[in-house]
Motif scaffolding. Structure first.
Motif, short mmCIF file in Angstrom:
data_model
loop_
_atom_site.label_atom_id
_atom_site.label_comp_id
_atom_site.label_asym_id
_atom_site.label_seq_id
_atom_site.Cartn_x
_atom_site.Cartn_y
_atom_site.Cartn_z
N ASP A 499 76.13 40.01 51.70
CA ASP A 499 75.58 40.29 52.63
C ASP A 499 76.56 41.53 53.68
OD1 ASP A 499 73.36 39.50 53.46
OD2 ASP A 499 74.41 37.24 53.93
N GLY A 500 77.56 41.59 52.65
CA GLY A 500 78.70 42.50 53.09
C GLY A 500 79.87 41.94 53.47
N HIS A 501 80.31 40.62 52.83
CA HIS A 501 81.16 40.18 53.51
C HIS A 501 82.01 40.42 52.00
CE1 HIS A 501 79.73 37.12 56.44
NE2 HIS A 501 79.17 37.44 56.15
N ALA A 502 83.33 40.40 52.88
CA ALA A 502 84.60 40.83 52.12
C ALA A 502 85.49 39.02 51.88
CB ALA A 502 85.52 41.41 52.13
N ILE A 503 85.80 39.01 50.17
CA ILE A 503 86.59 37.53 49.11
C ILE A 503 87.00 38.03 49.38
CG2 ILE A 503 86.02 35.59 48.89
CD1 ILE A 503 82.55 36.33 48.89
N VAL A 504 88.15 37.11 49.13
CA VAL A 504 89.73 37.65 48.40
C VAL A 504 89.95 35.71 47.98
CG1 VAL A 504 92.30 37.78 48.20
CG2 VAL A 504 90.63 39.03 49.69
N LEU A 505 89.46 35.45 46.87
CA LEU A 505 90.40 33.97 46.08
C LEU A 505 91.12 33.84 45.61
CD1 LEU A 505 88.74 34.14 42.91
CD2 LEU A 505 86.82 34.21 44.53
N ALA A 506 92.44 33.11 45.51
CA ALA A 506 93.18 32.98 44.42
C ALA A 506 92.81 31.48 44.03
CB ALA A 506 94.71 32.56 45.88
N THR A 507 92.73 31.70 42.47
CA THR A 507 92.25 30.77 41.65
C THR A 507 92.92 30.96 40.54
OG1 THR A 507 90.10 29.60 40.53
CG2 THR A 507 90.56 32.32 40.89
N HIS A 508 93.15 29.84 39.41
CA HIS A 508 93.82 29.74 37.93
C HIS A 508 92.75 29.71 37.22
CE1 HIS A 508 97.53 29.86 39.68
NE2 HIS A 508 98.32 28.39 40.43
N ASP A 509 91.49 29.62 38.11
CA ASP A 509 90.38 29.67 37.13
C ASP A 509 89.64 30.33 36.18
OD1 ASP A 509 87.37 28.79 36.31
OD2 ASP A 509 87.15 27.79 37.56
N VAL A 510 90.28 30.99 35.17
CA VAL A 510 89.44 32.43 34.93
C VAL A 510 87.94 32.73 34.49
CG1 VAL A 510 91.89 32.74 33.42
CG2 VAL A 510 90.20 31.67 32.12
N GLU A 511 87.69 31.54 34.79
CA GLU A 511 85.97 31.53 33.99
C GLU A 511 85.42 31.61 35.48
OE1 GLU A 511 85.14 31.60 31.16
OE2 GLU A 511 86.41 30.15 30.33
N LEU A 512 85.76 31.39 37.02
CA LEU A 512 85.60 31.47 37.68
C LEU A 512 85.65 32.99 38.15
CD1 LEU A 512 84.67 31.06 40.62
CD2 LEU A 512 87.15 30.76 41.55
N ALA A 513 86.57 33.48 37.60
CA ALA A 513 87.59 34.92 38.03
C ALA A 513 85.61 36.42 37.19
CB ALA A 513 88.56 35.24 37.92
N ALA A 514 85.86 35.69 36.09
CA ALA A 514 85.00 36.51 35.59
C ALA A 514 83.82 35.96 35.77
CB ALA A 514 85.14 35.50 33.66
N GLU A 515 83.17 35.12 36.32
CA GLU A 515 82.07 34.52 36.66
C GLU A 515 81.28 35.99 37.73
OE1 GLU A 515 78.06 33.58 35.58
OE2 GLU A 515 79.61 32.79 34.88
N LEU A 516 82.32 36.00 39.23
CA LEU A 516 82.27 36.39 40.69
C LEU A 516 82.81 37.41 40.89
CD1 LEU A 516 81.21 35.15 42.59
CD2 LEU A 516 83.40 34.05 43.35
N ALA A 517 83.94 37.51 40.73
CA ALA A 517 85.00 38.73 40.67
C ALA A 517 85.02 40.44 40.52
CB ALA A 517 86.52 38.37 40.47
N HIS A 518 84.81 41.38 41.15
CA HIS A 518 84.86 42.85 40.75
C HIS A 518 86.09 43.20 40.61
CE1 HIS A 518 80.97 42.13 44.34
NE2 HIS A 518 80.90 41.94 43.34
N ARG A 519 86.97 42.93 41.37
CA ARG A 519 88.35 43.16 40.63
C ARG A 519 89.55 41.86 40.42
NH1 ARG A 519 90.31 45.73 45.47
NH2 ARG A 519 92.07 46.13 44.60
#
Length: 571
Positions: A499-519
């Motif tokens: 929907d066009g929202h920008a999301i920044v997440l600080a995380t130690h969960d490498v599996e979440l980053a792999a699943e969700l993050a573009h960068r």
């Protein structure tokens, strides 16, 4: 060492027991892992070992729990302190002193140990947990992960026979988590300490467990057995087990090493396929604050009630949603950030990663205006956050902090949701609909403090999402979430990005980053050391690579979802 005999626990105002008919024996000198979905009673079972249940939490306990022969019904927690060391999900609630060194010594002082013994054990624990450089630091100035290590250290110094740990690695970076688990292994193998641990990040811990106890659902009888046997039937399991199930490996592997030994055939099947390259759903457009009708339509799509998402409602603009230029932040003597530059576009999901204390939470605080830059600049749209009124900023930026209770103040879930709808100017029931999506089955009259850590996080997230801010900031958003809850969270966040929202997440969960993050942006000592497409950054990093990437390297698959899709396409 620990014996449960026909144990049931029921809290006042609940229709059914949280625990029912538990019969377990935890042997001495073993590391036993407690697993199960969020809200099934894992924390209650742990609390029954330390005596916190029911002496501190209330409720009715029937049956008998004994620890090294002591009955927890007749021994209060302080009478078990020399025998049982406990670290809960919220380390802040455990601290009674101001500095790291004092906190490590406090438990031994309470037990009357000699000063020379105390000094030696403090030094040993500082070295074991990598805390020597923080010994004089005020606890309030530490990151969440550093506080977690201090909390673990404070229960190690008295040398208890039993350690009870609730999500001990949830706030730790991968390297720090490995250090803590190595310490626990040493205590179990060399000193015969009994460790009972609940943990959702099974990819970190399951290979170290001697036995696993599965709580499949609230009130259901637990199942105890060898880790591989329990993982074969468990509804919650790490990616290495999910990949093993997908590939049909028997017995199921529990570690990356075991899985790599069996993965040659799977690599051959995937050789002609190519991992998808994630691209922001709205990388070329920006999302101004939607009008009320647009918010309602987007919410309907987010909950799966409308048509496919589209970017037509958003007008293209040239500025980024968030722009950070050579940002520096100093907190007392600590230079938390140095020369950090970051741009986040609409529809983009960026994961901030790095060791504890690297500056991730400080960067989020600067983006929302809670921290004033020492040098450099921060812009969100056309606003400078720390110079903008908070009432205006909350419509532009939503922050879900590490401690979700900071956002929750009402007496019931229903009241919390009604207040969120009113604050956001959203249609009545909008927040509750999000809660049902993220947290199914929670009654309206439940007090937020009676929710598990993961359930509280989901409620806080729903409260923030109700306002649908163009920029969403999440600090450790999967802490306390099981794999099913994490999957629901990923679905919601993907809908917001679409929907066009920008999301920044600080995380130690490498599996979440792999699943969700573009960068992925990696910070170290307050500086940016990597910034690039997720696959490029995490595959080249042993510390931040997900399990699937490690197993299938040199192929660049990041998640089991990607592998499943590729196998379906090639079959």
């Amino acid at each position: 060492m620990i014996r449960f005999e026909h144990v049931s626990v029921q809290y006042e105002g609940t229709e059914r027991p949280t625990l029912c008919g538990v019969d377990l024996t935890i042997p001495e000198g073993e590391l036993v892992l407690l697993v199960g979905p969020s809200g099934v009673g894992k924390s209650t079972l742990l609390g029954a070992v330390s005596g916190l249940v029911p002496h501190f939490t209330g409720g009715t306990l029937s049956g008998r729990v004994t620890v090294d022969g002591r009955d927890t019904r007749t021994h209060k927690p302080r009478e078990l302190a020399d025998l049982v060391g406990t670290v809960g999900q919220d380390p802040l609630s455990h601290f009674v002193t101001d500095t790291v060194e004092d906190e490590l010594a406090y438990g031994m002082e309470s037990l009357g140990l000699a000063p020379d013994v105390m000094r030696r054990r403090v030094e040993e624990t500082l070295d074991l947990l990598g805390l020597a450089g923080l010994r004089d630091r005020p606890i309030a100035t530490l990151s969440g992960g550093q506080q977690q290590r201090v909390a673990i250290g404070s229960v190690l110094t008295p040398h208890p026979k039993v350690l009870v740990l609730d999500e001990p690695t949830s706030a730790l970076d991968p390297a720090a988590a490995e250090e803590v688990l190595a310490v626990l292994q040493r205590l179990v193998h060399d000193l015969g300490t009994t460790v009972l641990m609940a943990e959702h990040r099974l990819e970190r811990v399951v290979q170290y467990a001697d036995q696993v106890v599965l709580l499949p659902s609230p009130g259901a009888a637990p199942v105890m057995g060898a880790p591989a046997d329990i993982m074969a039937v468990s509804p919650v399991h790490p990616p290495v087990v999910a990949l093993g199930r997908l590939a049909g490996w028997e017995p199921l592997p529990l570690s990356v090493r075991d899985a790599r030994r069996r993965a040659a055939g799977l690599r051959e099947r995937l050789a002609q396929a190519h991992p998808p390259s994630p691209a922001p759903a709205c990388a070329t457009v920006m999302a101004p604050l939607p009008t009320a009708p647009a918010r309602r339509g987007a919410l309907a799509r987010l909950l799966g009630r409308g048509a496919q998402t589209t970017t037509a409602a958003f007008e293209p603009v040239t500025d980024a949603t968030a722009r950070v230029e050579r940002l520096g932040v100093r907190r007392g003597r600590v230079e938390a950030l140095r020369r950090v530059t970051l741009t986040v576009a609409a529809g983009e999901t960026v994961a901030l990663m790095g060791r504890n204390g690297a500056g991730k939470s400080t960067l989020l605080a600067a983006l929302v205006g809670m921290v004033e830059p020492t040098t450099g600049s921060v812009l969100v749209g056309d606003r400078t956050p720390h110079r903008t009124q908070p009432r205006e900023m909350v419509r532009r930026v939503g922050l879900v902090p590490q401690e979700p209770r900071d956002l929750l103040y009402a007496d019931t879930v229903a009241t919390e949701c009604a207040a969120a709808d009113a604050d956001a100017g959203a249609a009545a029931g909008s927040c509750r609909a999000l809660v049902c999506e993220l947290l199914p089955g929670v009654p309206d009259d439940t007090h937020p403090r009676d929710l598990s850590e993961g359930q509280r996080l989901a409620l806080a997230l729903a409260v923030v999402l109700t306002a649908r801010p163009p920029l969403l900031l999440l600090d450790e958003p999967t802490r306390g979430l099981d794999y099913a809850a994490k999957a629901r969270l990923v679905g919601v966040l993907r809908g917001l990005a679409a929907d066009g929202h920008a999301i920044v997440l600080a995380t130690h969960d490498v599996e979440l980053a792999a699943e969700l993050a573009h960068r992925v942006v990696i910070l170290a000592d307050g500086e940016t050391v990597a910034d690039g497409e997720t696959r490029q950054v995490v595959v080249s990093s042993p510390a931040f690579a997900p399990q699937t990437a490690k197993i299938l390297a040199p192929q660049e698959w990041l998640t089991v979802t990607q592998v499943r899709g590729a196998l379906g396409a090639t079959s």
